[in-house]
Design a protein around this motif. Structure first.
Motif, PDB file in Angstrom:
ATOM      1  N   GLY A   6       1.079  -1.099  -0.337  1.00 41.03           N
ATOM      2  CA  GLY A   6       0.060   0.401  -0.092  1.00 41.03           C
ATOM      3  C   GLY A   6       0.749   1.318   0.204  1.00 41.03           C
ATOM      4  N   ARG A   7       1.644   0.966   0.019  1.00 38.53           N
ATOM      5  CA  ARG A   7       3.001   2.537  -0.553  1.00 38.53           C
ATOM      6  C   ARG A   7       3.044   3.189  -1.477  1.00 38.53           C
ATOM      7  NH1 ARG A   7       6.887   3.599   4.028  1.00 38.53           N
ATOM      8  NH2 ARG A   7       7.733   4.913   3.045  1.00 38.53           N
ATOM      9  N   GLU A   8       3.040   3.963  -1.612  1.00 38.33           N
ATOM     10  CA  GLU A   8       2.492   4.886  -2.862  1.00 38.33           C
ATOM     11  C   GLU A   8       4.253   5.411  -3.094  1.00 38.33           C
ATOM     12  OE1 GLU A   8      -0.980   6.996  -3.447  1.00 38.33           O
ATOM     13  OE2 GLU A   8      -1.805   5.308  -3.222  1.00 38.33           O
ATOM     14  N   ASP A   9       5.135   5.092  -2.602  1.00 41.08           N
ATOM     15  CA  ASP A   9       6.229   6.311  -2.627  1.00 41.08           C
ATOM     16  C   ASP A   9       6.787   6.165  -4.159  1.00 41.08           C
ATOM     17  OD1 ASP A   9       7.598   6.723   0.390  1.00 41.08           O
ATOM     18  OD2 ASP A   9       6.903   5.036   0.481  1.00 41.08           O
ATOM     19  N   VAL A  10       7.804   7.288  -4.479  1.00 39.89           N
ATOM     20  CA  VAL A  10       7.792   7.254  -5.927  1.00 39.89           C
ATOM     21  C   VAL A  10       9.688   6.723  -5.647  1.00 39.89           C
ATOM     22  CG1 VAL A  10       8.942   8.553  -8.117  1.00 39.89           C
ATOM     23  CG2 VAL A  10       6.815   9.369  -6.374  1.00 39.89           C
ATOM     24  N   VAL A  11      10.278   5.778  -6.091  1.00 42.51           N
ATOM     25  CA  VAL A  11      11.360   5.289  -6.454  1.00 42.51           C
ATOM     26  C   VAL A  11      12.907   5.126  -7.032  1.00 42.51           C
ATOM     27  CG1 VAL A  11      12.557   3.503  -5.589  1.00 42.51           C
ATOM     28  CG2 VAL A  11      10.715   3.803  -4.033  1.00 42.51           C
ATOM     29  N   HIS A  31       7.453  -2.352  -6.329  1.00 49.50           N
ATOM     30  CA  HIS A  31       6.473  -2.529  -7.067  1.00 49.50           C
ATOM     31  C   HIS A  31       5.616  -3.321  -6.435  1.00 49.50           C
ATOM     32  CE1 HIS A  31       4.205  -2.052 -11.022  1.00 49.50           C
ATOM     33  NE2 HIS A  31       3.750  -3.830 -11.347  1.00 49.50           N
ATOM     34  N   ALA A  32       6.166  -4.595  -6.496  1.00 45.33           N
ATOM     35  CA  ALA A  32       4.671  -5.291  -5.936  1.00 45.33           C
ATOM     36  C   ALA A  32       4.641  -4.659  -4.021  1.00 45.33           C
ATOM     37  CB  ALA A  32       5.685  -6.857  -5.290  1.00 45.33           C
ATOM     38  N   ALA A  33       5.221  -3.733  -3.850  1.00 47.01           N
ATOM     39  CA  ALA A  33       4.430  -3.426  -2.289  1.00 47.01           C
ATOM     40  C   ALA A  33       3.986  -1.827  -3.127  1.00 47.01           C
ATOM     41  CB  ALA A  33       6.105  -2.615  -1.786  1.00 47.01           C
ATOM     42  N   GLY A  34       3.487  -1.756  -3.452  1.00 49.79           N
ATOM     43  CA  GLY A  34       2.906  -0.274  -4.332  1.00 49.79           C
ATOM     44  C   GLY A  34       3.020   0.758  -5.068  1.00 49.79           C
ATOM     45  N   CYS A  35       4.510   0.753  -4.916  1.00 47.31           N
ATOM     46  CA  CYS A  35       4.981   2.265  -5.051  1.00 47.31           C
ATOM     47  C   CYS A  35       5.373   2.658  -6.403  1.00 47.31           C
ATOM     48  CB  CYS A  35       6.877   2.026  -5.073  1.00 47.31           C
ATOM     49  SG  CYS A  35       6.845   1.927  -3.556  1.00 47.31           S
ATOM     50  N   THR A  36       5.832   3.413  -7.358  1.00 51.17           N
ATOM     51  CA  THR A  36       5.896   3.384  -8.441  1.00 51.17           C
ATOM     52  C   THR A  36       7.310   4.141  -8.469  1.00 51.17           C
ATOM     53  OG1 THR A  36       4.043   5.400  -8.752  1.00 51.17           O
ATOM     54  CG2 THR A  36       5.967   5.822 -10.055  1.00 51.17           C
ATOM     55  N   VAL A  37       7.920   3.154  -9.526  1.00 52.02           N
ATOM     56  CA  VAL A  37       9.488   2.582  -9.418  1.00 52.02           C
ATOM     57  C   VAL A  37       9.465   3.126 -10.766  1.00 52.02           C
ATOM     58  CG1 VAL A  37      10.816   0.579  -9.210  1.00 52.02           C
ATOM     59  CG2 VAL A  37       8.708   0.452  -8.290  1.00 52.02           C
ATOM     60  N   TYR A  38      11.134   3.771 -11.064  1.00 56.16           N
ATOM     61  CA  TYR A  38      11.460   4.123 -11.691  1.00 56.16           C
ATOM     62  C   TYR A  38      13.258   3.322 -11.967  1.00 56.16           C
ATOM     63  CZ  TYR A  38       8.381   7.596 -12.934  1.00 56.16           C
ATOM     64  OH  TYR A  38       7.012   8.511 -13.284  1.00 56.16           O
ATOM     65  N   ALA A  39      12.645   2.247 -13.135  1.00 55.66           N
ATOM     66  CA  ALA A  39      14.272   1.717 -13.345  1.00 55.66           C
ATOM     67  C   ALA A  39      15.012   2.081 -14.309  1.00 55.66           C
ATOM     68  CB  ALA A  39      14.134   0.272 -13.559  1.00 55.66           C
ATOM     69  N   THR A  40      16.507   2.397 -13.648  1.00 55.63           N
ATOM     70  CA  THR A  40      17.624   2.764 -14.520  1.00 55.63           C
ATOM     71  C   THR A  40      18.661   2.029 -14.311  1.00 55.63           C
ATOM     72  OG1 THR A  40      18.386   4.329 -13.103  1.00 55.63           O
ATOM     73  CG2 THR A  40      16.952   4.899 -13.714  1.00 55.63           C
ATOM     74  N   ALA A  41      19.460   2.278 -15.907  1.00 60.34           N
ATOM     75  CA  ALA A  41      20.409   1.554 -16.661  1.00 60.34           C
ATOM     76  C   ALA A  41      21.250   2.344 -17.200  1.00 60.34           C
ATOM     77  CB  ALA A  41      20.290   0.203 -16.593  1.00 60.34           C
ATOM     78  N   ARG A  42      22.164   2.250 -17.630  1.00 65.20           N
ATOM     79  CA  ARG A  42      22.395   2.995 -19.198  1.00 65.20           C
ATOM     80  C   ARG A  42      21.895   2.145 -20.303  1.00 65.20           C
ATOM     81  NH1 ARG A  42      28.820   1.365 -19.594  1.00 65.20           N
ATOM     82  NH2 ARG A  42      27.892  -0.979 -18.600  1.00 65.20           N
ATOM     83  N   LEU A  60      11.781  -5.534 -16.939  1.00 63.75           N
ATOM     84  CA  LEU A  60      10.953  -4.926 -15.958  1.00 63.75           C
ATOM     85  C   LEU A  60      10.392  -3.795 -16.320  1.00 63.75           C
ATOM     86  CD1 LEU A  60      14.353  -3.121 -13.288  1.00 63.75           C
ATOM     87  CD2 LEU A  60      12.347  -4.850 -13.024  1.00 63.75           C
ATOM     88  N   ARG A  61      10.576  -3.762 -17.749  1.00 61.56           N
ATOM     89  CA  ARG A  61       9.324  -2.516 -18.811  1.00 61.56           C
ATOM     90  C   ARG A  61       7.845  -4.101 -18.831  1.00 61.56           C
ATOM     91  NH1 ARG A  61      13.345  -1.657 -22.466  1.00 61.56           N
ATOM     92  NH2 ARG A  61      12.358  -3.259 -24.054  1.00 61.56           N
ATOM     93  N   ILE A 113       6.851  -1.828 -14.875  1.00 60.09           N
ATOM     94  CA  ILE A 113       8.042  -0.851 -14.219  1.00 60.09           C
ATOM     95  C   ILE A 113       8.557   0.302 -15.823  1.00 60.09           C
ATOM     96  CG2 ILE A 113      10.091  -0.779 -13.154  1.00 60.09           C
ATOM     97  CD1 ILE A 113       8.909  -3.331 -11.969  1.00 60.09           C
ATOM     98  N   ARG A 114       8.688   1.468 -15.126  1.00 60.35           N
ATOM     99  CA  ARG A 114       9.067   2.410 -16.054  1.00 60.35           C
ATOM    100  C   ARG A 114      10.039   2.240 -16.269  1.00 60.35           C
ATOM    101  NH1 ARG A 114       4.447   4.231 -12.848  1.00 60.35           N
ATOM    102  NH2 ARG A 114       3.536   5.340 -13.737  1.00 60.35           N
TER     103      ARG A 114
END
Length: 298
Positions: free
Chosen positions: A6-11, A30-41, A49-50, A54-55
């Motif tokens: 139920g968390r809505e944190d932006v991560v 993501h499973a915990a309800g957060c908005t997740v931004y995954a990054t890599a080169r 992840l896409r 997941i963004r």
């Protein structure tokens, strides 16, 4: 371990190529309800992840421009970053007396300076809101170094010190700072270490095999499954008051115990484990020349 729901944190998480710790952290958030931004080169390295919804964004932590652009994109879309996880990094296994300086500098640029670049890009926004959590991924070898891995260990020890100072410096702004120190966790690091491994040693040619083994030591039977590790970390980071230091993974109890050992005992165990408990014979050398200017009398 159950993940808080139920968390809505932006991560924002760095270093999220499929198969690594960063990718599993993204899935757990993501499973915990957060908005997740995954990054890599490379965005294509995060296809899994896409597919999970997941963004994904391109971000190279060794580039000031790339860091600023990615952080700006997240802030433009989400309006804030509640949790930053500095996970991106690379390893290196080599004896110090023969380590390639270029490769050594690459380790520090990614592991230490890359973490600092991210902190400097995100912390001002968190400070302005008087809220946020920064989690820096260190390592148990940041507490205790081993032979053949000193460059990586030193970079992580530097991250540990940075984290401890940053925790106090950001305290007035309501920003929490956490050190996550993985032990042995199943990930890509062993394969990546071997890919960067160069066994063209001179002094250390007799140790080439054991140095190569050190490159993938964290990927043995004692390694914690990556998803289990990620769930444990996310559970801690989503607490209202996360721990200052959090250690999890294979070998963690042993490392914690060994930190209490006297140095002579630690050296003995390390030298036996990594095969430095030998005395090599003298290297062959040319016969000594006579004194300069020495001539036979006529």
């Amino acid at each position: 371990m159950a993940v808080q729901q139920g968390r809505e944190d932006v991560v924002l998480v760095t270093g999220c190529s499929d198969g690594g710790i960063g990718a599993e952290l993204c899935k757990a958030f993501h499973a915990a309800g957060c908005t997740v931004y995954a990054t890599a080169r490379r965005v294509e390295a995060m296809a899994g992840l896409r597919e999970a919804g997941i963004r994904t964004l391109s971000l190279d932590v060794t580039s000031d421009e790339s860091v600023k652009a990615a952080v700006a994109a997240v802030l433009a879309e989400a309006g804030r970053i509640d949790i930053l996880v500095n996970n991106a990094g690379i390893g290196l296994v080599a004896p110090l007396a023969e380590v390639d300086h270029k490769k050594a500098k690459e380790v520090f640029d990614a592991n230490y300076w890359g973490t600092l670049r991210m902190v400097q890009a995100v912390a001002p926004h968190m400070a302005a809101r008087r809220s946020g959590t920064i989690a820096n991924i260190g390592s148990v070898v940041g507490y205790m170094c081993t032979p053949w891995g000193a460059i990586y260990s030193s970079s992580k020890a530097a991250v540990h010190n940075m984290t401890d100072a940053l925790r106090l410096e950001l305290q007035p702004f309501g920003v929490k700072v956490v050190l996550v120190a993985p032990g042995a966790v199943t990930s890509n690091i062993g394969a990546n270490n071997l890919e960067r491994f160069d066994d063209q040693f001179s002094m250390y040619a007799p140790f080439a095999a054991v140095i190569r083994q050190r490159a993938s030591i964290s990927q043995g039977s004692n390694s914690m499954p990556t998803d289990q590790f990620a769930r444990g970390v996310v559970q801690q980071l989503l607490r209202p008051r996360p721990p200052r230091h959090f250690l999890l993974g294979g070998f963690v109890p042993l490392i914690q115990f060994a930190l209490w050992w006297p140095m002579w005992l630690r050296d003995r165990v390390m030298s036996k484990t990594f095969k430095t408990d030998v005395v090599l014979p003298p290297a062959p050398s040319a016969a000594p020349a006579g004194p300069v200017g020495d001539k036979k009398a006529d």
